[in-house]
Structures are given as structure tokens and as C-alpha cells.
Design an enzyme around this catalytic site. Structure first.
Site, short mmCIF file in Angstrom:
data_model
loop_
_atom_site.label_atom_id
_atom_site.label_comp_id
_atom_site.label_asym_id
_atom_site.label_seq_id
_atom_site.Cartn_x
_atom_site.Cartn_y
_atom_site.Cartn_z
N HIS A 1 0.84 -1.21 0.00
CA HIS A 1 0.00 0.00 0.00
C HIS A 1 0.87 1.25 0.00
O HIS A 1 0.63 2.19 -0.77
CB HIS A 1 -0.91 -0.02 1.23
N GLU A 2 1.90 1.27 0.85
CA GLU A 2 2.77 2.44 0.93
C GLU A 2 3.61 2.60 -0.33
O GLU A 2 3.81 3.72 -0.82
CB GLU A 2 3.67 2.34 2.16
N GLU B 1 -6.50 6.88 -1.28
CA GLU B 1 -6.39 5.65 -0.49
C GLU B 1 -6.96 4.46 -1.24
O GLU B 1 -6.41 3.35 -1.18
CB GLU B 1 -7.09 5.82 0.86
N HIS C 1 1.54 4.20 -2.94
CA HIS C 1 1.46 5.66 -2.77
C HIS C 1 2.64 6.34 -3.48
O HIS C 1 2.47 7.35 -4.16
CB HIS C 1 1.50 6.03 -1.29
#
Length: 291
Positions: A143-144, A225, A147
Site C-alpha cells: 500500500h505504501e 487511499e 502511494h
């Protein structure tokens, strides 16, 4: 309430400092407050300047604020796994190897920051490493990394710069009109009264417009997100990402603040979803199930 109060207090301090500095700039440069072109130039400089400086300093500021320790050489099996996982995911999405750090915190969280895709930071809490399975932690890291690959930090900075510019420009344009109107009605006060009116009105409007603008920036943060969750699902599978979010529902509220919270895996609760940097976990899980 605590988060909203902190937001208002921080913006009040920033806006007061900005007002003082900008008035000094007006005096030194000779730019007239009534000049829209001059005001627009100053609004752009200050609006984007603060955002860009924050972005460029984001790695150092983030590490210092959480007391993060960068992994130079892995000292144990967990750190080896962490470095190898981030390295593999970075290669999969085509970005440079991020700096990896661990910070001491009981909450299960992680965040990414950095001015460039190839010069970024991924930091993980000890609470996440201790309480999540490897599959769940792998999904959080994905997830990071997503980003970073999506350029969310840069996009958020540009958006914040545009928002800041409009807030500064509109508040000072209105304040200039108000001070001009009151100075015509109350000539006895002279320039000092007009200046104080301008200063007070512009400061109040900057705070009010800044608060309203936060609804837009928080909406954008929530929107990104979902993309980061989808990116993680592509990297490690949606079942792992759903499991990680389910685990977060059992954990405590995020302790991250500011821009780190915006790019963390877990956000804070608020009185209204409009002021949340992250969508509710239930919505994120449902979105993943529909992929």
C-alpha cells in the site's frame, strides 16, 4: 474534536505568521495591497512555497517526529524480511529503493513520504511488525509503495499549493475591499485603522477559507487511499490487503499526524467523514472485494 482543535490552532499560527511576513514584504517591495497582479504573485509564492518546502523536508521531518531509525544494515530476521519485501515491491512498480525505517509505536501503522519516486521513505511501526502476520504486513508495505509509485505526495503538494493560493488571494482581496470601505467611512482612524482592519479581516478569512479548503484536500486524500489499496491488491493479492484492513479494525486509532497521517495505512476517526484523511475501513474493504 482534538484533531479539529489542533488543526485550527496550527492554521491560526501559520496564518498569523504569514500575515505579518506578507505585510513586511508589501512594505519592502512597495507592492500595493490593492494591486491584484501583485497580490496574485505573492499568493502563488507563499501558497506553493510552503508546500514545496514541506515536501522537500518531509523525509527528515517525518523521521524526527516519530523517532524513526533507518535500517542501514539489517540486524535481525525481521529487518532482513522488511528490506527484501520493500525492495521486491519497488522493483515491481519501477521505483528506486525507498529508505526503510522502523519507529516505536504501539499502533499498527506505516507511512510513506518523500519528494521523488526514487528518493522516498517507508516507515513501519513496531506495533505493526509485532501484531500483524507477514502476509498482512506485506500488504501494508505494498500500500505504501503504491502511494510512492502513484506520485501521491507530489500530487498532494501541488493540490495544497493551489488551494493555499486561492485561500490567500481571496481572503486578502476581500480584506482589501473591506479596509477600503471602512477607511472611507471612518477617515479619523487614518492609515493605522485601515491597516488593522485589513490585518484582522485577512487573518480571519484565511483561517475560515483554510478550514473549508481542508474538506477538499481530505476528499482527495480519501480518494487516493482507494487507489493505493488497489495497487497493493495488484502487488500481493486482494485477500492479503483485505486481511490487513480487517486487522486494523481491531487495532487502536492512528497516532500519526499531518502529512504522515495522509499517507499512512490507517487514519484517525473524526466527527464527520468529510474531515477524515482515510475512508472508513469498511468502505475500503468493500471496494477491494469488488475488484
Amino acid at each position: 474534536m482534538k484533531r479539529i482543535a489542533l488543526f485550527l490552532a496550527t492554521n491560526l499560527a501559520v496564518m498569523i505568521v504569514f500575515s505579518i511576513v506578507l505585510n513586511i514584504v508589501y512594505a519592502v517591495t512597495g507592492i500595493q495591497q490593492g494591486s491584484l497582479s501583485g497580490l496574485l504573485v505573492m499568493a502563488v509564492l507563499f501558497g506553493f512555497g510552503g508546500s514545496l518546502v514541506s515536501l522537500l523536508m518531509s523525509k527528515k521531518m517525518a523521521l524526527r517526529s516519530v523517532g524513526g531509525e533507518v535500517i542501514e544494515q539489517p540486524r535481525n530476521e525481521t529487518e532482513h524480511w522488511l528490506m527484501e519485501t520493500v525492495s521486491r515491491q519497488a522493483q515491481q512498480v519501477g521505483i528506486g529503493m525507498p529508505t526503510v525505517a522502523i519507529y516505536d509505536s504501539p499502533d499498527m501503522n506505516a507511512f510513506a513520504t518523500g519528494a521523488k519516486r526514487d528518493d522516498s521513505l517507508v516507515a513501519v511501526s513496531t506495533g505493526l511488525l509485532h501484531n500483524m502476520t507477514r502476509d498482512e504486513a506485506e500488504a501494508v508495505l505494498a500500500h505504501e509503495v503504491s502511494h510512492i509509485a502513484n506520485g501521491d505526495m507530489i500530487t498532494m503538494t501541488l493540490m495544497q499549493g493551489v488551494v493555499n493560493t486561492f485561500v490567500i488571494f481571496l481572503s486578502r482581496m476581500i480584506a482589501n475591499a473591506v479596509s477600503g470601505f471602512t477607511s472611507n467611512d471612518e477617515e479619523g482612524e487614518g492609515e493605522g485603522g485601515s491597516f488593522m482592519t485589513y490585518f484582522i479581516v485577512s487573518t480571519v478569512l484565511e483561517i475560515a477559507f483554510g478550514f473549508l479548503a481542508s474538506f477538499l484536500t481530505m476528499w482527495f486524500s480519501r480518494h487516493r487511499e482507494f487507489y493505493a489499496d488497489a495497487g497493493a491488491a495488484n502487488l500481493v493479492g486482494k485477500d492479503k490487503m483485505i486481511a490487513a484492513l480487517e486487522r486494523l479494525r481491531m487495532g487502536q486509532e492512528s497516532q500519526l499526524e499531518g502529512s504522515m497521517m495522509a499517507f499512512g495505512i490507517n487514519g484517525k476517526k473524526s466527527l464527520t467523514e468529510l474531515l477524515m484523511s482515510h475512508p472508513p475501513l469498511e468502505k475500503r474493504i468493500n471496494a477491494l472485494r469488488q475488484l
